[in-house]
Write an enzyme that holds these catalytic residues in place. Structure first.
Site, PDB file in Angstrom:
ATOM      1  N   TYR A 199      -6.767   5.916   4.820  1.00  0.00           N
ATOM      2  CA  TYR A 199      -6.977   4.717   3.771  1.00  0.00           C
ATOM      3  C   TYR A 199      -5.916   3.620   3.962  1.00  0.00           C
ATOM      4  O   TYR A 199      -6.400   2.423   4.172  1.00  0.00           O
ATOM      5  CB  TYR A 199      -6.714   5.336   2.283  1.00  0.00           C
ATOM      6  CG  TYR A 199      -6.136   4.291   1.362  1.00  0.00           C
ATOM      7  CD1 TYR A 199      -7.249   3.469   0.841  1.00  0.00           C
ATOM      8  CD2 TYR A 199      -5.090   3.943   0.981  1.00  0.00           C
ATOM      9  CE1 TYR A 199      -7.101   2.469   0.107  1.00  0.00           C
ATOM     10  CE2 TYR A 199      -4.617   2.847   0.052  1.00  0.00           C
ATOM     11  CZ  TYR A 199      -5.756   2.001  -0.521  1.00  0.00           C
ATOM     12  OH  TYR A 199      -5.471   0.932  -1.164  1.00  0.00           O
ATOM     13  N   GLU A 239       0.999  -1.312  -0.071  1.00  0.00           N
ATOM     14  CA  GLU A 239       0.002   0.013  -0.171  1.00  0.00           C
ATOM     15  C   GLU A 239       0.989   1.144  -0.067  1.00  0.00           C
ATOM     16  O   GLU A 239       0.407   2.101  -0.759  1.00  0.00           O
ATOM     17  CB  GLU A 239      -1.102  -0.121   1.405  1.00  0.00           C
ATOM     18  CG  GLU A 239      -2.134  -1.133   1.105  1.00  0.00           C
ATOM     19  CD  GLU A 239      -3.077  -1.054   0.023  1.00  0.00           C
ATOM     20  OE1 GLU A 239      -2.876   0.335  -0.414  1.00  0.00           O
ATOM     21  OE2 GLU A 239      -3.719  -1.888  -0.341  1.00  0.00           O
ATOM     22  N   ASP A 251      -9.959   5.273  -1.196  1.00  0.00           N
ATOM     23  CA  ASP A 251      -8.791   5.846  -2.120  1.00  0.00           C
ATOM     24  C   ASP A 251      -9.365   6.520  -3.261  1.00  0.00           C
ATOM     25  O   ASP A 251     -10.668   6.673  -3.153  1.00  0.00           O
ATOM     26  CB  ASP A 251      -7.537   5.051  -2.538  1.00  0.00           C
ATOM     27  CG  ASP A 251      -8.171   4.068  -3.378  1.00  0.00           C
ATOM     28  OD1 ASP A 251      -9.355   4.013  -3.678  1.00  0.00           O
ATOM     29  OD2 ASP A 251      -7.086   3.156  -3.975  1.00  0.00           O
TER      30      ASP A 251
END
Length: 357
Positions: free
Chosen positions: A117, A34, A135
């Site tokens: 997020y 991520e 996102d």
């Protein structure tokens, strides 16, 4: 609106991309992926992801990694603050959680470099915690689903969309649901003209029904980018190129560059600036009219304070500028050994890259 999860998950299980962090969704792998995928396409990030894991297979290895090696592993991805925060967080995880990421959204959110997020993605995908991960892809999907022309960059809009994402979430499968929304936004509900004919949610999509899916989401006009004049000096000798480290905060924080000033300098101003660095130079114009600043000889290092907010890798280029009193000399590193060499390394702000100090 009718619940989107059944159709969305059915599509995801059949069409999802096979990615290494999905095949092995351990907390560290999900977290690393991520962070790497922020501002970076999946296809571009995958080679870096695999190389990074091969070198630093777990959080303790990341926490203990030397800065130069860490930056080398990240080299080419850009946005180096990401990897610096990654290591800061890894060290906190080792100190406070025994080297394992905490299975708690708020604890994840408190770590450096982890926002709403990323905390939601790690918590839901790696730990099965029912929290949203919103996102840009998810904002785009929900703006079209609800035919909502609110500014998706506004905090109030993001908050409202997050509530919608959570309302639609199946509590038994929060990770696949969040991944499915991201995958739909990446492959089908793409920016510009979406592939509505391939979308599993087309029958539920209000933007598609209104014929305006390609007009959503609504974003404010981008701000004009400012321009910063820069004067760069390429200072060379037989020893190599003089490099300067940028400040710890701001643009390209902590990275190395040729000697530079963020303003336009005249020839006289540049000569004066270099004299401040205790350099005697002569200027040789290149065919491109850019000054190449060369030194014909290499002289011993001097212990003088580096300029404010700068650290220089090499000072063996230095010679005394006219009219300045000489600072006390120190032997060059190659003339040292044993304890004296170690004392020099600890006490001198400048470093030579060559010589493996």
């Amino acid at each position: 609106m009718e619940n989107i999860a059944p159709a969305l998950l059915e599509w995801f299980y059949k069409n999802q991309r096979i990615l290494p962090f999905r095949t092995d969704p351990s907390p560290y792998h999900v977290w690393l992926s991520e962070i790497m995928l922020q501002q970076t396409r999946v296809s571009a990030a995958l080679p870096y992801y695999e190389r990074f894991l091969a070198a630093l297979p777990d959080i303790p290895a990341l926490a203990a990694c030397e800065e130069e090696k860490l930056h080398k592993l990240w080299e080419g991805l850009g946005y180096y603050s990401r990897v610096r925060n990654l290591q800061k967080a890894a060290r906190i995880v080792c100190e406070q959680y025994g080297g394992d990421l905490p299975a708690d959204y708020d604890a994840l959110r408190s770590l450096p470099g982890i926002g709403d997020y990323t905390a939601g993605a790690v918590a839901s995908i790696a730990f099965g915690i029912p929290v949203p991960a919103v996102d840009g892809n998810v904002l785009r999907v929900f703006a079209r689903l609800y035919n909502d022309d609110a500014d998706v960059m506004a905090p109030a809009t993001k908050k409202a969309f997050t509530v919608r994402v959570l309302d639609q979430m199946p509590k038994a499968t929060p990770g696949p649901y969040n991944e499915a929304l991201m995958e739909l936004g990446a492959l089908v509900c793409i920016p510009g003209t979406p592939h509505c004919e391939e979308c599993p949610l087309a029958d539920l999509c209000r933007g598609y029904a209104a014929g305006r899916a390609d007009q959503l989401p609504v974003k404010p006009a981008p701000k004009a980018k400012g321009k910063v004049p820069v004067t760069v000096a390429l200072i060379e000798s037989e020893q190599g190129l003089l490099l300067q480290r940028r400040p710890a905060r701001g643009l390209l924080a902590g990275l190395w560059q040729p000697a530079a000033w963020e303003k336009a300098l005249t020839r006289d101003e540049l000569t004066a600036a270099l004299a401040y660095l205790l350099l005697d130079i002569f200027i040789e114009e290149t065919q491109q009219q850019a000054p190449a600043l060369l030194l014909p000889t290499c002289v011993p290092c001097w212990t003088s304070p580096c300029p404010p907010q700068s650290t220089y890798l090499r000072t063996r280029f230095g010679s005394l500028a006219a009219g300045r009193a000489p600072p006390p000399p120190v032997l060059c590193p190659k003339g040292m050994s044993g304890p004296r060499r170690r004392i020099w390394q600890r006490s001198t702000p400048c470093r030579m890259r060559s010589g493996r100090m």
